[in-house]
Design a protein around this motif. Structure first.
Motif, mmCIF file in Angstrom:
data_model
loop_
_atom_site.group_PDB
_atom_site.id
_atom_site.type_symbol
_atom_site.label_atom_id
_atom_site.label_comp_id
_atom_site.label_asym_id
_atom_site.label_seq_id
_atom_site.Cartn_x
_atom_site.Cartn_y
_atom_site.Cartn_z
ATOM 1 N N ILE A 1 1.702 -3.333 -4.975
ATOM 2 C CA ILE A 1 1.284 -4.168 -4.549
ATOM 3 C C ILE A 1 2.691 -5.232 -3.888
ATOM 4 N N LEU A 2 3.531 -5.496 -5.004
ATOM 5 C CA LEU A 2 5.149 -6.143 -4.523
ATOM 6 C C LEU A 2 5.615 -5.531 -3.032
ATOM 7 N N THR A 3 5.624 -4.465 -4.007
ATOM 8 C CA THR A 3 6.588 -4.007 -3.107
ATOM 9 C C THR A 3 6.347 -3.866 -1.685
ATOM 10 N N TRP A 4 4.903 -3.536 -1.441
ATOM 11 C CA TRP A 4 3.958 -3.373 -0.145
ATOM 12 C C TRP A 4 4.633 -5.228 0.392
ATOM 13 N N GLN A 5 3.817 -6.255 -0.010
ATOM 14 C CA GLN A 5 4.500 -7.283 0.233
ATOM 15 C C GLN A 5 5.636 -7.766 0.551
ATOM 16 N N PHE A 6 6.969 -7.627 -0.404
ATOM 17 C CA PHE A 6 7.775 -7.893 -0.264
ATOM 18 C C PHE A 6 8.997 -7.281 0.497
ATOM 19 N N LYS B 1 10.356 -3.680 3.002
ATOM 20 C CA LYS B 1 10.164 -3.520 4.769
ATOM 21 C C LYS B 1 10.178 -2.330 4.627
ATOM 22 N N ARG C 1 9.154 0.996 3.795
ATOM 23 C CA ARG C 1 7.635 2.271 3.405
ATOM 24 C C ARG C 1 8.232 2.940 2.634
#
Length: 158
Positions: free
Chosen positions: A23-28, A30, A32
């Motif tokens: 979730i943190l990687t998805w949020q911060f 760019k 993918r």
């Protein structure tokens, strides 16, 4: 106590930690691709547990820890490990020093460092069918080959 009793909660905890990291990687992030990699790491503990491989890894780690605690805590072995570590450290430091010295020597002998022009003018000679080939070190007529030969000559390779 059976290892299965605490391996399942460990896997669930690691998977939940992985979901949080995803979730943190998805949020911060760019990128993918990083998110896909984190999802793969998240699924790893569950896959190891369900396939039974986690128990094998657990038994291997337990055997290594048992060996270390029974054998490796003698002063003679630790002295040997210390000498091995010192040897590797000195080898790496020596390599760094050699590389630095070589770089300094190359910079000191380069024509630009000595105040000379970067490329000296050499007469171009073209050898025809009846002429002899150009002597070693002479220009060949091809500017790219002349540059390569000059670089090799500067480094002492002929």
């Amino acid at each position: 106590m059976d290892p299965q009793a605490y391996l399942l909660p460990l896997c669930v905890g690691l998977t939940l930690l992985g979901v949080f990291a995803t979730i943190l990687t998805w949020q911060f992030s760019k990128r993918r691709g990083k998110v896909v990699q984190v999802i793969g790491l998240t699924l790893l503990p569950v896959g190891l547990y369900l396939s039974g491989l986690l128990l094998i890894v657990w038994n291997f780690v337990a055997a290594v820890v048992g060996w270390v605690t029974s054998v490796a805590f003698t002063p003679m072995i630790w002295a040997g490990v210390g000498f091995l570590g010192l040897a590797v450290l000195l080898w790496v430091i020596g390599g760094i020093l050699v590389a630095r010295r070589t770089n300094r020597a190359l910079k000191a002998t380069s024509p630009a460092a000595a105040g000379r022009p970067a490329k000296e003018a050499t007469p171009k000679s073209v050898s025809g069918p009846g002429q002899q080939a150009a002597p070693k070190g002479a220009a060949t007529g091809d500017p790219e080959m002349d540059e390569i030969e000059e670089l090799l000559r500067r480094r002492g390779i002929e």
